[in-house]
Design a protein around this motif. Sequence first.
Motif, mmCIF file in Angstrom:
data_model
loop_
_atom_site.group_PDB
_atom_site.id
_atom_site.type_symbol
_atom_site.label_atom_id
_atom_site.label_comp_id
_atom_site.label_asym_id
_atom_site.label_seq_id
_atom_site.Cartn_x
_atom_site.Cartn_y
_atom_site.Cartn_z
ATOM 1 N N GLU A 1 0.852 -1.189 0.000
ATOM 2 C CA GLU A 1 0.000 0.000 0.000
ATOM 3 C C GLU A 1 0.885 1.235 0.000
ATOM 4 N N ARG A 2 0.657 2.093 -0.992
ATOM 5 C CA ARG A 2 1.450 3.323 -1.107
ATOM 6 C C ARG A 2 0.548 4.474 -1.512
ATOM 7 N N GLY B 1 3.680 6.449 -7.254
ATOM 8 C CA GLY B 1 3.906 5.661 -8.458
ATOM 9 C C GLY B 1 4.301 4.229 -8.122
ATOM 10 N N GLU B 2 4.610 3.480 -9.176
ATOM 11 C CA GLU B 2 4.948 2.059 -9.009
ATOM 12 C C GLU B 2 6.195 1.899 -8.153
ATOM 13 N N PRO B 3 6.156 0.981 -7.172
ATOM 14 C CA PRO B 3 7.343 0.795 -6.321
ATOM 15 C C PRO B 3 8.516 0.224 -7.108
ATOM 16 N N LEU B 4 9.721 0.590 -6.674
ATOM 17 C CA LEU B 4 10.929 -0.007 -7.252
ATOM 18 C C LEU B 4 11.036 -1.424 -6.711
ATOM 19 N N LEU B 5 11.097 -2.397 -7.597
ATOM 20 C CA LEU B 5 11.087 -3.788 -7.153
ATOM 21 C C LEU B 5 12.467 -4.411 -7.229
ATOM 22 N N PRO B 6 12.816 -5.202 -6.215
ATOM 23 C CA PRO B 6 14.077 -5.936 -6.244
ATOM 24 C C PRO B 6 13.939 -7.164 -7.139
ATOM 25 N N GLY C 1 13.333 -10.809 -8.033
ATOM 26 C CA GLY C 1 12.517 -11.804 -7.365
ATOM 27 C C GLY C 1 11.062 -11.431 -7.230
ATOM 28 N N LEU C 2 10.709 -10.166 -7.517
ATOM 29 C CA LEU C 2 9.319 -9.726 -7.436
ATOM 30 C C LEU C 2 8.910 -9.006 -8.714
ATOM 31 N N VAL C 3 7.669 -9.222 -9.116
ATOM 32 C CA VAL C 3 7.100 -8.525 -10.273
ATOM 33 C C VAL C 3 5.715 -8.013 -9.900
ATOM 34 N N VAL C 4 5.266 -6.960 -10.579
ATOM 35 C CA VAL C 4 3.916 -6.448 -10.369
ATOM 36 C C VAL C 4 2.930 -7.374 -11.071
ATOM 37 N N ASP C 5 1.945 -7.836 -10.314
ATOM 38 C CA ASP C 5 0.878 -8.650 -10.877
ATOM 39 C C ASP C 5 -0.260 -7.752 -11.341
ATOM 40 N N ARG C 6 -0.615 -6.769 -10.499
ATOM 41 C CA ARG C 6 -1.668 -5.812 -10.836
ATOM 42 C C ARG C 6 -1.637 -4.693 -9.809
ATOM 43 N N ASP D 1 -6.302 8.532 -3.104
ATOM 44 C CA ASP D 1 -4.879 8.811 -2.891
ATOM 45 C C ASP D 1 -4.095 7.583 -2.426
ATOM 46 N N THR D 2 -4.732 6.415 -2.432
ATOM 47 C CA THR D 2 -4.068 5.166 -2.051
ATOM 48 C C THR D 2 -4.066 4.207 -3.234
ATOM 49 N N THR D 3 -2.946 3.530 -3.461
ATOM 50 C CA THR D 3 -2.885 2.476 -4.475
ATOM 51 C C THR D 3 -2.360 1.199 -3.841
ATOM 52 N N LEU D 4 -3.012 0.090 -4.157
ATOM 53 C CA LEU D 4 -2.525 -1.224 -3.752
ATOM 54 C C LEU D 4 -1.807 -1.855 -4.938
ATOM 55 N N TRP D 5 -0.580 -2.285 -4.682
ATOM 56 C CA TRP D 5 0.224 -2.977 -5.690
ATOM 57 C C TRP D 5 0.301 -4.444 -5.293
#
Length: 195
Positions: free
Chosen positions: A152-153, A158-163, A165-170, A176-180
């Motif tokens: 939750e951001r 915007g889209e979180p920076l991912l390490p 091992g992780l990818v955005v599914d949806r 003002d809140t987005t669930l990634w």
Amino acid sequence: MTRIIAGDAGSLPLVVPSAGTRPTSERVRESLFGALDAGDLLAGAAVLDLYAGSGALGLEAVSRGAASADLVERAPRAASVIDRNVRAVGPSLPGRRLTVHRSAADTFLRAGGPAFDLVFVDPPYDMTDAEVSATLGLLVPRLTPAATVVVERATRSGEPLLPDGLVVDRSKKYGDTTLWWLARSGQPSTASQSE
């Protein structure tokens, strides 16, 4: 008033810290848990709630059928509130484990331990993208292969920076809140490739 929305502890009230946390709104929680239920992601799951605040997300998951929740909160006042909520909700959830960890998220993850099927990551909105990415990097080794991570951001972040091992599914925006929604990428991490 914040409450457990549904499940075995449905409608039980939850205490919320008076300051220093940003509880997930009931509207967002209803949508989130509707999607988790529809995806059959709760039954028997081992849940981790990082930056737990009141513990509402982890407790809601266990109310709806998750086997356990580890609730991680560094702020002493908020951790005390989670303890109170666990004592209030726990009797309605026999046989399910609820554990409060008074720890920083990164410290908890570095300590090692069991893997999790479902993880809620709701860091303070003032945490930088780099800090959130570092926490997610520490989380990757603690995930089961089919794990789901919900971050939750603030929408403006915007889209979180991912390490690795992780990818955005949806993702889903609620004002003002987005669930990634994140999933394991299945790719070896850079660290394992270089070893």
